[in-house]
Design an enzyme around this catalytic site. Sequence first.
Site, PDB file in Angstrom:
ATOM      1  N   LYS A 140       8.524  19.616  92.520  1.00  0.00           N
ATOM      2  CA  LYS A 140       7.235  20.246  92.872  1.00  0.00           C
ATOM      3  C   LYS A 140       6.724  19.804  94.250  1.00  0.00           C
ATOM      4  CE  LYS A 140       5.730  20.888  88.070  1.00  0.00           C
ATOM      5  NZ  LYS A 140       4.609  20.720  87.116  1.00  0.00           N
ATOM      6  N   PHE A 162      -6.663  25.153  83.703  1.00  0.00           N
ATOM      7  CA  PHE A 162      -6.041  24.599  84.905  1.00  0.00           C
ATOM      8  C   PHE A 162      -5.169  25.619  85.643  1.00  0.00           C
ATOM      9  CE2 PHE A 162      -3.454  23.318  81.196  1.00  0.00           C
ATOM     10  CZ  PHE A 162      -2.222  23.879  81.526  1.00  0.00           C
ATOM     11  N   ARG A 171      14.140  16.906  79.951  1.00  0.00           N
ATOM     12  CA  ARG A 171      12.751  16.574  79.608  1.00  0.00           C
ATOM     13  C   ARG A 171      12.590  15.072  79.377  1.00  0.00           C
ATOM     14  NH1 ARG A 171       9.474  20.761  78.868  1.00  0.00           N
ATOM     15  NH2 ARG A 171       8.068  19.749  77.388  1.00  0.00           N
ATOM     16  N   THR A 173       4.345  15.008  80.285  1.00  0.00           N
ATOM     17  CA  THR A 173       3.636  15.803  81.294  1.00  0.00           C
ATOM     18  C   THR A 173       2.634  14.948  82.077  1.00  0.00           C
ATOM     19  OG1 THR A 173       3.812  17.713  79.830  1.00  0.00           O
ATOM     20  CG2 THR A 173       2.213  17.882  81.617  1.00  0.00           C
ATOM     21  N   ARG A 193       8.370  11.119  86.097  1.00  0.00           N
ATOM     22  CA  ARG A 193       6.915  11.308  86.210  1.00  0.00           C
ATOM     23  C   ARG A 193       6.169   9.979  86.228  1.00  0.00           C
ATOM     24  NH1 ARG A 193       6.909  16.548  82.246  1.00  0.00           N
ATOM     25  NH2 ARG A 193       6.773  18.175  83.845  1.00  0.00           N
ATOM     26  N   HIS A 235       9.340  19.862  87.047  1.00  0.00           N
ATOM     27  CA  HIS A 235       9.183  20.782  85.917  1.00  0.00           C
ATOM     28  C   HIS A 235      10.525  20.923  85.210  1.00  0.00           C
ATOM     29  CE1 HIS A 235       8.263  24.425  83.605  1.00  0.00           C
ATOM     30  NE2 HIS A 235       9.453  24.857  83.996  1.00  0.00           N
ATOM     31  N   GLU A 272      13.071  31.487  82.803  1.00  0.00           N
ATOM     32  CA  GLU A 272      12.806  30.771  84.056  1.00  0.00           C
ATOM     33  C   GLU A 272      14.016  30.806  84.997  1.00  0.00           C
ATOM     34  OE1 GLU A 272      11.410  26.879  82.963  1.00  0.00           O
ATOM     35  OE2 GLU A 272       9.516  27.680  82.184  1.00  0.00           O
TER      36      GLU A 272
HETATM   37  P1  CMP Z   1       4.930  21.788  83.818  1.00  0.00           P
HETATM   38  O1  CMP Z   1       5.918  21.058  82.993  1.00  0.00           O
HETATM   39  O2  CMP Z   1       5.391  22.439  85.074  1.00  0.00           O
HETATM   40  O3  CMP Z   1       4.197  22.891  82.904  1.00  0.00           O
HETATM   41  C1  CMP Z   1       2.909  23.365  83.166  1.00  0.00           C
HETATM   42  C2  CMP Z   1       2.204  22.565  84.206  1.00  0.00           C
HETATM   43  O4  CMP Z   1       0.790  22.648  84.167  1.00  0.00           O
HETATM   44  C3  CMP Z   1       2.463  21.073  83.968  1.00  0.00           C
HETATM   45  O5  CMP Z   1       3.785  20.736  84.238  1.00  0.00           O
HETATM   46  C4  CMP Z   1       1.427  20.456  84.871  1.00  0.00           C
HETATM   47  O6  CMP Z   1       1.796  20.511  86.250  1.00  0.00           O
HETATM   48  C5  CMP Z   1       0.263  21.420  84.630  1.00  0.00           C
HETATM   49  N1  CMP Z   1      -0.660  20.936  83.606  1.00  0.00           N
HETATM   50  C6  CMP Z   1      -0.418  20.779  82.293  1.00  0.00           C
HETATM   51  N2  CMP Z   1      -1.510  20.347  81.646  1.00  0.00           N
HETATM   52  C7  CMP Z   1      -2.468  20.227  82.572  1.00  0.00           C
HETATM   53  C8  CMP Z   1      -3.825  19.821  82.552  1.00  0.00           C
HETATM   54  N3  CMP Z   1      -4.422  19.446  81.414  1.00  0.00           N
HETATM   55  N4  CMP Z   1      -4.519  19.826  83.696  1.00  0.00           N
HETATM   56  C9  CMP Z   1      -3.911  20.211  84.850  1.00  0.00           C
HETATM   57  N5  CMP Z   1      -2.622  20.610  84.942  1.00  0.00           N
HETATM   58  C10 CMP Z   1      -1.916  20.614  83.822  1.00  0.00           C
END
Ligand code: CMP
Length: 139
Positions: free
Chosen positions: A10, A58, A86, A92, A103, A116, A127
């Site tokens: 990212k 978000f 993952r 996340t 992460r 991601h 995707e």
């Molecule tokens: P990703 O795995 O790319 O899937 C969705 C994305 O949304 C996640 O990683 C984060 O970058 C973002 N994301 C998920 N939850 C939140 C949150 N609560 N607030 C802001 N961004 C979020």
Amino acid sequence: MQQATLAIIKPDAIKKNIIGQIVRRIEENDLAVVAMKMVHLSRKMAESFYYVHRERPFFASLTQFMSEAPVVLMVLRGENAISRWRDIMGATDPAKAKEGTIRKLFGESIERNAVHGSDGPESAGFEIGYFFSAVELVR
Ligand code: CMP
């Protein structure tokens, strides 16, 4: 089971100049990079990619972030590639991610979380097809 998954490095990670550190972790964990490209997503491309999150609070911030700088898109292949990638990424929210995960090491926040990965076979299919055509996958 051999699987393919979509991985994204990212914008936050691109700005930190850590593409190589992330790819090294993919390779060390025995996942194969079978497609790779760097692109600067438009806001519209980011919105369509994250369409499933369109109702989330978000969504606007996420799609702004994903289009603020280039990303690296990859298709990873290997045994159970979806869940293994993952695990390598970590939770996340970097604050909740296990030690040694990407992460935990490099994520700044739940949004700016460095990488991601597809969350299942169905999303992996969508995707990968969203960003790559069949001739761009080397095996
Ligand atoms: P990703 O795995 O790319 O899937 C969705 C994305 O949304 C996640 O990683 C984060 O970058 C973002 N994301 C998920 N939850 C939140 C949150 N609560 N607030 C802001 N961004 C979020």
